[in-house]
Scaffold this motif. Structure first.
Motif, PDB file in Angstrom:
ATOM      1  N   UNK A 179       0.827  -1.208   0.000  1.00  0.00           N
ATOM      2  CA  UNK A 179       0.000   0.000   0.000  1.00  0.00           C
ATOM      3  C   UNK A 179       0.862   1.260   0.000  1.00  0.00           C
ATOM      4  N   UNK A 180       1.912   1.257   0.815  1.00  0.00           N
ATOM      5  CA  UNK A 180       2.802   2.416   0.867  1.00  0.00           C
ATOM      6  C   UNK A 180       3.532   2.608  -0.460  1.00  0.00           C
ATOM      7  N   UNK A 181       3.997   1.500  -1.042  1.00  0.00           N
ATOM      8  CA  UNK A 181       4.734   1.566  -2.310  1.00  0.00           C
ATOM      9  C   UNK A 181       3.863   2.152  -3.418  1.00  0.00           C
ATOM     10  N   UNK A 182       2.590   1.726  -3.462  1.00  0.00           N
ATOM     11  CA  UNK A 182       1.690   2.214  -4.504  1.00  0.00           C
ATOM     12  C   UNK A 182       1.213   3.635  -4.229  1.00  0.00           C
ATOM     13  N   UNK A 183       1.298   4.064  -2.975  1.00  0.00           N
ATOM     14  CA  UNK A 183       0.828   5.407  -2.618  1.00  0.00           C
ATOM     15  C   UNK A 183       1.860   6.495  -2.888  1.00  0.00           C
ATOM     16  N   UNK A 184       3.113   6.104  -3.077  1.00  0.00           N
ATOM     17  CA  UNK A 184       4.171   7.105  -3.245  1.00  0.00           C
ATOM     18  C   UNK A 184       3.892   8.014  -4.441  1.00  0.00           C
ATOM     19  N   UNK A 185       3.467   7.425  -5.558  1.00  0.00           N
ATOM     20  CA  UNK A 185       3.312   8.210  -6.781  1.00  0.00           C
ATOM     21  C   UNK A 185       2.151   9.201  -6.711  1.00  0.00           C
ATOM     22  N   UNK A 186       1.167   8.930  -5.861  1.00  0.00           N
ATOM     23  CA  UNK A 186       0.014   9.838  -5.762  1.00  0.00           C
ATOM     24  C   UNK A 186       0.156  10.841  -4.623  1.00  0.00           C
ATOM     25  N   UNK A 187       1.172  10.671  -3.787  1.00  0.00           N
ATOM     26  CA  UNK A 187       1.334  11.532  -2.612  1.00  0.00           C
ATOM     27  C   UNK A 187       1.417  13.023  -2.941  1.00  0.00           C
TER      28      UNK A 187
END
Length: 227
Positions: free
Chosen positions: A116-124
């Motif tokens: 979840x954290x890995x996939x959230x990086x790009x939208x942060x």
């Protein structure tokens, strides 16, 4: 030789990364130090598996969380106090969750949380809402960079290990096996994450996504992979 080193090690980009992402770099260094202790039997992994596993999970997830916080703060224009208050507050809650779990329950926490954290990086950086082109351009750039960072870590680790093995064979040198572990740990837990962080630049630069290879990527593709 200097030109070769500059192509493989973008020192200026690394310096900028260290200043912009001090907390993720600290997590990366902590992982490396922990792995060195395990490799050299300073800590007994058989007796302290749960404690070591908890620290690995916390540092790995902390690395991604601190990257996300830095990007959110950049996107919303937060000051350092607000950014670090949020970063350390959530990190403390994460630490409480991690250290309250052991064995398989710890693994069940790590896998979905890290994903979840890995996939959230790009939208942060786009939590306030931006153009789709910026979001997709930054995502492509970031994950493309993560792949190249992993590749660079493997090439560094493999290249240095092969060189040491050649020296050991040609000169009958006695190189401790732990040194190979140290090298691979440094390349995969310090160098590769540092390469990856160099891609987390200002997302506004990616309104028109283009995959322009950096100097060290061009060198890896043209001089290493192609031959």
């Amino acid at each position: 030789m200097t030109s070769l080193i500059q192509r493989l090690l973008p020192i200026d980009a690394f310096k900028e990364t260290l200043l912009r992402f001090p907390l993720p770099v600290a997590c990366s260094l902590y992982l490396f130090g922990l792995m060195v202790l395990v490799i050299h039997d300073v800590v007994d992994i058989d007796k302290q598996l749960d404690v070591i596993g908890q620290q690995f999970v916390l540092a790995a997830c902390g690395y991604l969380w601190f990257v996300i916080t830095r990007l959110i703060a950049s996107g919303l224009g937060w000051n350092k106090f607000r950014e670090y208050a949020m970063a350390m507050g959530i990190f403390a809650l994460l630490a409480w969750q991690v250290f309250s779990r052991e064995g398989e329950t710890l693994l069940w926490l790590l896998v979905p949380l890290f994903a979840a954290l890995f996939l959230s990086v790009s939208s942060a950086p786009f939590i306030r809402g931006r153009f789709d082109d910026a979001t997709w351009g930054f995502s492509v750039h970031l994950y493309h960079g993560a792949l190249f960072a992993a590749l660079a870590g493997v090439l560094w680790g493999g290249g240095i290990s092969i060189s040491l093995a050649s020296i050991e064979y040609l000169f009958r040198a006695d190189i401790p096996s732990e040194l190979y572990g140290d090298i691979w740990s440094a390349c995969l837990l310090v160098l590769a994450p540092l390469y990856a962080l160099t891609y987390a630049n200002d997302p506004d630069h990616f309104l028109q996504p283009e995959l322009n290879l950096s100097a060290y990527e061009n060198f890896i593709v043209q001089k290493v992979l192609a031959p």
